[in-house]
Design a protein around this motif. Structure first.
Motif, PDB file in Angstrom:
ATOM      1  N   ALA A  77     -46.738  46.132 -52.770  1.00  0.00           N
ATOM      2  CA  ALA A  77     -47.982  45.370 -52.926  1.00  0.00           C
ATOM      3  C   ALA A  77     -48.634  45.115 -51.572  1.00  0.00           C
ATOM      4  O   ALA A  77     -49.859  45.165 -51.442  1.00  0.00           O
ATOM      5  N   ARG A  78     -47.815  44.862 -50.558  1.00  0.00           N
ATOM      6  CA  ARG A  78     -48.351  44.640 -49.210  1.00  0.00           C
ATOM      7  C   ARG A  78     -49.077  45.882 -48.696  1.00  0.00           C
ATOM      8  O   ARG A  78     -50.032  45.760 -47.905  1.00  0.00           O
ATOM      9  N   LEU A  79     -48.679  47.061 -49.154  1.00  0.00           N
ATOM     10  CA  LEU A  79     -49.348  48.296 -48.762  1.00  0.00           C
ATOM     11  C   LEU A  79     -50.636  48.535 -49.543  1.00  0.00           C
ATOM     12  O   LEU A  79     -51.321  49.532 -49.321  1.00  0.00           O
ATOM     13  N   GLY A  80     -50.931  47.645 -50.480  1.00  0.00           N
ATOM     14  CA  GLY A  80     -52.209  47.718 -51.180  1.00  0.00           C
ATOM     15  C   GLY A  80     -52.148  48.193 -52.609  1.00  0.00           C
ATOM     16  O   GLY A  80     -53.184  48.315 -53.265  1.00  0.00           O
ATOM     17  N   ALA A  81     -50.951  48.469 -53.126  1.00  0.00           N
ATOM     18  CA  ALA A  81     -50.831  48.910 -54.514  1.00  0.00           C
ATOM     19  C   ALA A  81     -50.956  47.720 -55.465  1.00  0.00           C
ATOM     20  O   ALA A  81     -50.625  46.580 -55.113  1.00  0.00           O
ATOM     21  N   VAL A  82     -51.418  48.002 -56.668  1.00  0.00           N
ATOM     22  CA  VAL A  82     -51.406  47.017 -57.751  1.00  0.00           C
ATOM     23  C   VAL A  82     -50.107  47.265 -58.515  1.00  0.00           C
ATOM     24  O   VAL A  82     -49.980  48.240 -59.248  1.00  0.00           O
ATOM     25  N   VAL A  83     -49.131  46.382 -58.322  1.00  0.00           N
ATOM     26  CA  VAL A  83     -47.758  46.692 -58.696  1.00  0.00           C
ATOM     27  C   VAL A  83     -47.269  45.843 -59.866  1.00  0.00           C
ATOM     28  O   VAL A  83     -47.498  44.631 -59.902  1.00  0.00           O
ATOM     29  N   THR A  84     -46.552  46.500 -60.767  1.00  0.00           N
ATOM     30  CA  THR A  84     -45.774  45.826 -61.803  1.00  0.00           C
ATOM     31  C   THR A  84     -44.312  46.165 -61.588  1.00  0.00           C
ATOM     32  O   THR A  84     -43.939  47.347 -61.522  1.00  0.00           O
ATOM     33  N   GLY A  85     -43.472  45.145 -61.457  1.00  0.00           N
ATOM     34  CA  GLY A  85     -42.037  45.338 -61.311  1.00  0.00           C
ATOM     35  C   GLY A  85     -41.325  44.954 -62.593  1.00  0.00           C
ATOM     36  O   GLY A  85     -41.622  43.909 -63.178  1.00  0.00           O
ATOM     37  N   VAL A  86     -40.398  45.792 -63.036  1.00  0.00           N
ATOM     38  CA  VAL A  86     -39.659  45.568 -64.276  1.00  0.00           C
ATOM     39  C   VAL A  86     -38.163  45.629 -63.982  1.00  0.00           C
ATOM     40  O   VAL A  86     -37.690  46.556 -63.317  1.00  0.00           O
ATOM     41  N   ASP A  87     -37.447  44.630 -64.468  1.00  0.00           N
ATOM     42  CA  ASP A  87     -35.994  44.632 -64.303  1.00  0.00           C
ATOM     43  C   ASP A  87     -35.358  43.911 -65.483  1.00  0.00           C
ATOM     44  O   ASP A  87     -35.949  42.990 -66.060  1.00  0.00           O
ATOM     45  N   ILE A  88     -34.120  44.285 -65.816  1.00  0.00           N
ATOM     46  CA  ILE A  88     -33.436  43.707 -66.964  1.00  0.00           C
ATOM     47  C   ILE A  88     -32.846  42.333 -66.672  1.00  0.00           C
ATOM     48  O   ILE A  88     -32.582  41.548 -67.578  1.00  0.00           O
ATOM     49  N   SER A  89     -32.658  42.011 -65.391  1.00  0.00           N
ATOM     50  CA  SER A  89     -31.985  40.765 -65.013  1.00  0.00           C
ATOM     51  C   SER A  89     -32.947  39.588 -64.979  1.00  0.00           C
ATOM     52  O   SER A  89     -33.939  39.598 -64.251  1.00  0.00           O
ATOM     53  N   GLY A 104     -47.347  34.541 -51.230  1.00  0.00           N
ATOM     54  CA  GLY A 104     -48.745  34.833 -51.517  1.00  0.00           C
ATOM     55  C   GLY A 104     -49.025  36.304 -51.714  1.00  0.00           C
ATOM     56  O   GLY A 104     -50.185  36.722 -51.743  1.00  0.00           O
ATOM     57  N   ILE A 105     -47.973  37.116 -51.853  1.00  0.00           N
ATOM     58  CA  ILE A 105     -48.145  38.548 -52.123  1.00  0.00           C
ATOM     59  C   ILE A 105     -48.165  38.734 -53.633  1.00  0.00           C
ATOM     60  O   ILE A 105     -47.194  38.410 -54.328  1.00  0.00           O
ATOM     61  N   SER A 106     -49.249  39.254 -54.140  1.00  0.00           N
ATOM     62  CA  SER A 106     -49.454  39.325 -55.581  1.00  0.00           C
ATOM     63  C   SER A 106     -48.782  40.552 -56.182  1.00  0.00           C
ATOM     64  O   SER A 106     -48.986  41.676 -55.726  1.00  0.00           O
ATOM     65  N   ALA A 107     -47.977  40.317 -57.226  1.00  0.00           N
ATOM     66  CA  ALA A 107     -47.377  41.389 -58.014  1.00  0.00           C
ATOM     67  C   ALA A 107     -47.029  40.816 -59.376  1.00  0.00           C
ATOM     68  O   ALA A 107     -46.784  39.608 -59.509  1.00  0.00           O
ATOM     69  N   THR A 108     -47.001  41.657 -60.376  1.00  0.00           N
ATOM     70  CA  THR A 108     -46.606  41.250 -61.730  1.00  0.00           C
ATOM     71  C   THR A 108     -45.144  41.620 -61.944  1.00  0.00           C
ATOM     72  O   THR A 108     -44.739  42.758 -61.669  1.00  0.00           O
ATOM     73  N   PHE A 109     -44.354  40.658 -62.432  1.00  0.00           N
ATOM     74  CA  PHE A 109     -42.944  40.916 -62.697  1.00  0.00           C
ATOM     75  C   PHE A 109     -42.644  40.633 -64.158  1.00  0.00           C
ATOM     76  O   PHE A 109     -43.018  39.587 -64.685  1.00  0.00           O
ATOM     77  N   GLU A 110     -41.955  41.581 -64.797  1.00  0.00           N
ATOM     78  CA  GLU A 110     -41.631  41.447 -66.209  1.00  0.00           C
ATOM     79  C   GLU A 110     -40.148  41.702 -66.421  1.00  0.00           C
ATOM     80  O   GLU A 110     -39.597  42.673 -65.903  1.00  0.00           O
ATOM     81  N   ARG A 111     -39.532  40.796 -67.209  1.00  0.00           N
ATOM     82  CA  ARG A 111     -38.110  40.898 -67.517  1.00  0.00           C
ATOM     83  C   ARG A 111     -37.954  41.714 -68.796  1.00  0.00           C
ATOM     84  O   ARG A 111     -38.361  41.299 -69.875  1.00  0.00           O
ATOM     85  N   ALA A 112     -37.380  42.905 -68.674  1.00  0.00           N
ATOM     86  CA  ALA A 112     -37.203  43.761 -69.848  1.00  0.00           C
ATOM     87  C   ALA A 112     -36.267  44.909 -69.507  1.00  0.00           C
ATOM     88  O   ALA A 112     -36.123  45.290 -68.344  1.00  0.00           O
TER      89      ALA A 112
END
Length: 294
Positions: A77-89, A104-112
């Motif tokens: 995200a710091r490099l400028g990507a619009v990021v979604t992170g997914v992890d089972i934990s 303050g670094i924006s990213a979407t995180f989803e538990r799945a």
């Protein structure tokens, strides 16, 4: 066109791994000094071997699968990507969300589980320019052909799948070089009674670029874990059978961050190499695949 696949998914073992990762994640992060300050000061956890194939990600829609506690996700995200992170934990995603808020670094995180998330994303018609994973990702996937198929379904027409992964040739050994696991046993699970271990403490600053803290000691994971030993041929055939084209494959004689064996030699920049007196082996590899040749 993608070939028909036989599904051999083992979600019950994924759930067992979730419990093991939930126990290990806070222990891992206990060794990493002041991560929020590290990121606020411009810190980055990506190695050059990831940054080179990623290229300029500014403005791209990027999916980071098996993202763990989100440090690499926030670096993307710091490099400028619009990021979604997914992890089972649950614990990993909670930590990632907290770190995102603190820095303050924006990213979407989803538990799945990655499989269910990818299936639902494909059904929603979501599409990503880059799907990324790294360092100990494939060993948690019980059905690699299905994973590759689902990844293809969420890539844009010119999208790329990129991974940097530990080489399966060395994953047959225990930490003292004792041959312990069969090479390329694929969907047959390997039971780790000790569960996910404290590999951050074993690796030191290579996995703690923010600085190393003593953190938790004498960690014993109460939950076993289950790995899947996919060979390099399994990886290539899974992605090509999905309809993707291998654009780049490179092997490296060193390991980034993680100290895979007890007697490895430290290199600058948090890397590890084979000790003196041992022949070189490929310790990791990088893969880029897309729907078309560039």
């Amino acid at each position: 066109m993608p070939r028909p696949i036989k599904v051999s998914l083992q979600p019950a073992l994924h759930e067992a791994n979730r419990l093991s990762w939930n126990a290990a994640t806070p222990v891992h992060n206990s060794h990493k000094y002041s991560q929020a300050n590290f990121f606020r000061d411009g810190g980055m956890t990506l190695f050059q071997e990831e940054k080179d194939p990623l290229g300029d990600v500014a403005g791209t829609r990027l999916l980071h699968l098996l993202c763990n506690a989100g440090q690499d996700t926030l670096s993307l995200a710091r490099l400028g990507a619009v990021v979604t992170g997914v992890d089972i934990s649950d614990g990993a995603i909670a930590f990632a969300r907290s770190l995102s808020a603190e820095t303050g670094i924006s990213a979407t995180f989803e538990r799945a589980d990655a499989y269910s998330w990818l299936k639902e994303a494909g059904e929603r018609g979501e599409a990503f320019d880059i799907v990324f994973c790294s360092y100990g990702a494939f060993c948690w996937l019980s059905d690699l052909p299905l994973f590759a198929h689902l990844v293809r379904n969420v890539l844009t027409n010119n999208g790329r799948f990129i991974c940097v992964e530990f080489h399966p040739a060395v994953l047959v050994f225990d930490s003292d070089w004792t041959p312990l696991f069969e090479y390329g046993s694929g969907a047959e699970p390997v039971t780790l009674q000790q569960g996910v271990e404290d590999y951050v403490a074993q690796s030191g600053v290579g996995l703690a670029p923010s600085g190393l803290s003593q953190g938790a000691t004498f960690f014993s994971n109460p939950y076993p874990a289950y790995e899947f030993q996919w060979g390099l041929g399994d990886v290539i055939s899974s992605f090509t059978a999905s309809g993707l084209v291998i654009r780049h494959l490179e092997e490296y004689s060193y390991s980034n961050g993680c100290k895979l064996f007890d007697d490895m030699a430290g290199l600058p920049g948090g890397r590890w190499a084979m000790p003196d007196g041992r022949p070189k082996l490929p310790l990791m590899y990088g893969l880029v695949a897309g729907k078309h040749l560039p």
